[in-house]
Design an enzyme around this catalytic site. Sequence first.
Site, PDB file in Angstrom:
ATOM      1  N   GLU A 232       0.830  -1.217   0.000  1.00 48.47           N
ATOM      2  CA  GLU A 232       0.000   0.000   0.000  1.00 48.47           C
ATOM      3  C   GLU A 232       0.857   1.257   0.000  1.00 48.47           C
ATOM      4  O   GLU A 232       0.597   2.202   0.733  1.00 48.47           O
ATOM      5  CB  GLU A 232      -0.942  -0.009   1.208  1.00 48.47           C
ATOM      6  CG  GLU A 232      -1.873  -1.200   1.202  1.00 48.47           C
ATOM      7  CD  GLU A 232      -3.042  -1.055   2.175  1.00 48.47           C
ATOM      8  OE1 GLU A 232      -3.020  -0.120   2.989  1.00 48.47           O
ATOM      9  OE2 GLU A 232      -3.966  -1.881   2.089  1.00 48.47           O
TER      10      GLU A 232
ATOM     11  N   TRP B 240      -6.203 -11.397   6.601  1.00 49.06           N
ATOM     12  CA  TRP B 240      -5.521 -10.452   7.476  1.00 49.06           C
ATOM     13  C   TRP B 240      -6.251 -10.486   8.812  1.00 49.06           C
ATOM     14  O   TRP B 240      -7.326  -9.977   8.901  1.00 49.06           O
ATOM     15  CB  TRP B 240      -5.525  -9.027   6.894  1.00 49.06           C
ATOM     16  CG  TRP B 240      -4.630  -8.131   7.695  1.00 49.06           C
ATOM     17  CD1 TRP B 240      -5.021  -7.242   8.657  1.00 49.06           C
ATOM     18  CD2 TRP B 240      -3.201  -8.064   7.628  1.00 49.06           C
ATOM     19  NE1 TRP B 240      -3.913  -6.632   9.201  1.00 49.06           N
ATOM     20  CE2 TRP B 240      -2.790  -7.122   8.584  1.00 49.06           C
ATOM     21  CE3 TRP B 240      -2.236  -8.727   6.862  1.00 49.06           C
ATOM     22  CZ2 TRP B 240      -1.443  -6.817   8.792  1.00 49.06           C
ATOM     23  CZ3 TRP B 240      -0.915  -8.417   7.072  1.00 49.06           C
ATOM     24  CH2 TRP B 240      -0.532  -7.460   8.024  1.00 49.06           C
TER      25      TRP B 240
ATOM     26  N   TYR C 291     -14.055  -1.778   6.478  1.00 50.24           N
ATOM     27  CA  TYR C 291     -13.901  -0.323   6.568  1.00 50.24           C
ATOM     28  C   TYR C 291     -14.943   0.412   5.730  1.00 50.24           C
ATOM     29  O   TYR C 291     -15.406   1.478   6.088  1.00 50.24           O
ATOM     30  CB  TYR C 291     -12.514   0.105   6.094  1.00 50.24           C
ATOM     31  CG  TYR C 291     -11.399  -0.331   6.999  1.00 50.24           C
ATOM     32  CD1 TYR C 291     -11.368   0.064   8.328  1.00 50.24           C
ATOM     33  CD2 TYR C 291     -10.371  -1.126   6.519  1.00 50.24           C
ATOM     34  CE1 TYR C 291     -10.327  -0.333   9.160  1.00 50.24           C
ATOM     35  CE2 TYR C 291      -9.331  -1.513   7.350  1.00 50.24           C
ATOM     36  CZ  TYR C 291      -9.319  -1.118   8.664  1.00 50.24           C
ATOM     37  OH  TYR C 291      -8.305  -1.507   9.487  1.00 50.24           O
TER      38      TYR C 291
ATOM     39  N   ASN D 142      -5.206  -5.594  -1.466  1.00 55.25           N
ATOM     40  CA  ASN D 142      -5.711  -5.576  -0.093  1.00 55.25           C
ATOM     41  C   ASN D 142      -7.091  -4.930  -0.170  1.00 55.25           C
ATOM     42  O   ASN D 142      -7.196  -3.743  -0.494  1.00 55.25           O
ATOM     43  CB  ASN D 142      -4.839  -4.695   0.806  1.00 55.25           C
ATOM     44  CG  ASN D 142      -3.408  -5.198   0.935  1.00 55.25           C
ATOM     45  OD1 ASN D 142      -3.099  -6.314   0.532  1.00 55.25           O
ATOM     46  ND2 ASN D 142      -2.542  -4.380   1.509  1.00 55.25           N
TER      47      ASN D 142
END
Length: 720
Positions: free
Chosen positions: A355, A489, A415, A409
Amino acid sequence: MRKIIDFTDNWLFTKPGEPQKSVNLPHTWNAVDGQDGGNDYWRGTASYTKLFPRPALEPGGRAVLEFLGAAMTADVTVNGKHLAHHEGGYSTFRVDITDVLRDENTLTVAVDNSENDRIYPQKADFTFYGGLYRGVNLICVPEEHFELIKDGTLGIFVTVELSDDLKTAAVKVETQHNGSEVEITLCGETKCVKSGAEFKLDNPHLWDGTEDPYLYTVTARLPGGDEVSTHFGVRKIGFDPNLGFLLNNRPYPLRGVSRHQDREGLGNALTVKEHREDMELIREIGANTVRLAHYQHAQEFYDLCDEYGMCVWAEIPYITHHMEKGRQNTLDQMRELITQCYNHPSIVCWGLSNEIAVHGMSEDLMENHQLLNALCHKLDPTRPTTMAHAFMLDQDSPLIDVADIGSWNLYFGWYLGELEQNDSFLDEYHRKHPDRVIGFSEYGADANPRFQSPRPESGDYTESYQCVYHEHLLKCIEERPWLWATHVWNMFDFAADGRNEGGKDGQNQKGLVTFDRKLKKDAFYLYKAAWNKREPFIHICGRRYADRAEDVAEVKVYSNLSPVTLYEDGKALETKDGRTVFTFKVPLTGEHMIEAKAGEYTDRITVRKVSEFNMDYSFSRKGPVANWFDEADFDSSCYSIRDTMGTLQGNPEAAAIVNEIMTKARASRGEVAQSASSNPALQKMMAGMSFEGILKKAGENVVPAATVREINAKLQKIRK
Ligand code: GCB
């Protein structure tokens, strides 16, 4: 002969402002504060001192100190002479101290984990522990010896070329040493050469993943007596945009987890015992791959991966924030990673960055990646490079083309966004870029096992939502075998000092297992049911959710067996055929023993009917949110809040209604909404979200229920 003296014990530790104390290694000064988000952990320079007698050396022999991990920067001084400076907290480095040795010696290592603008990582979602957290050895070698200093090398490299039909292997062994010849032995055959030799293996025993991870050992010996050996595997790896990952010529989808190395109470100062326990849990879940995030892990762990047939994604901590002054450090950490890990058959790719473009792209960042990529290819032509991209990255970004293969990801359904957007993102990307090899490097949802809900929602930190989330994601990855690798994750909760959420300070709780490794969350068993073919088992979810206010409870069972029968107080309720997830409805009146059986396997929990939801189960202490619109029926020929933002934006009248409320909401919340206007990937993501989902995320305080009702009534008047 080579002699290795263990320097684990008897160090004097000095941290500014604190009395000196004696410590043993492994040691970090952040074992406790590194996992406590409330108090910022200590970052600075501390020192470790050790006294030791002159080691016995052969004439011309050398004494070399070996540091297996000093976080993040180390300065090594022996008898007052500064001998080495090393930057990077995750790799091995060695220092020749022969020339300054006396009868009694004082070694001092100043270790520094303070903030700077050069050494990675500096910004990331995990704690940057400081200390001599792996171990230190003193290695004594004869005058003629294998190289020890250059990038922490072992002095022996093995490269295997396996024929297409897997029937013959050429094993090239190269060594680095200061002698004139070397004896290299493999499978009983010894070759005496200058530095490198090639062996041929007929019908080699393959390193074949978790089923048969066979290892060979090669030994190199110098006439003066110094000796090194390494294990290696004979295997062929392949990557295909449509077939995904191939091991020894067959599709072998990599399905597994990511691991951070730390643990509650210990920080990153682990022993082999902890590494083994982690590996046992990863094996129990039935994974065949581990992403060792976000830095070089201990050699013991790569060894365990070799031994148990895990395919590994290895990477350096080039993460989140590109630093103009950090280029050299990325190259150094990558050189050390590849040099030190080259022989591990488990490693299938090198991760350049994670990222890295979230704060924007730049020419310097691109150049840094091109250099890193070229370095990887130069040092290792046998493995591809990869990167982990954030979903916001422009899918046509030239950055993506730098690495050989790629990975995303995605956190839709946690989120941001809806669970289904994971599927649509991957499908669209695959369609648009049919030549790219695509992986799913991160997905996950935080769960504190204290929190439970009959109505799990994204963002509620419940163990129940983590199950809903992963049930969807498991299906998503099962339906897409072309994903070369997928990594949950995370396998374990880990310290992230910057966090304070979900009822715990300083932890990222996306683990399937808690930070102390003592509790396997329900979602652990979901993956175990799907992936572990060796160990039949059955697991009832919700054992920590004893008090239930529902009249009829939903009880989920995860198992790799079928059929599954559910019993209430000894009475069979229902038998279901299926795979992995079995869902039952159970009427509740008092205290009940719920039991699930499949063949001879059984699990049981106790639940109690209570009149009101037990607030201890709720992080927000508001209880599960019951929205009127969860139950409502809308006229589907007209617009409603259930439509996606994209659909609503397609009708000018509906768009006007939506935009008005979004403008208001944006004022009080919504970084996302704000930045969406400038980022096409975010805009696209928002377009795929249901308006209902956005309103739920915004919450009652931002958009009250009455307003939602009003908006919906207006939308329902507009025909599609
Ligand atoms: C990411 C990062 C990882 C974080 C994770 C999270 O994308 O790569 O380091 O811990 O998200 O949990 O937010």
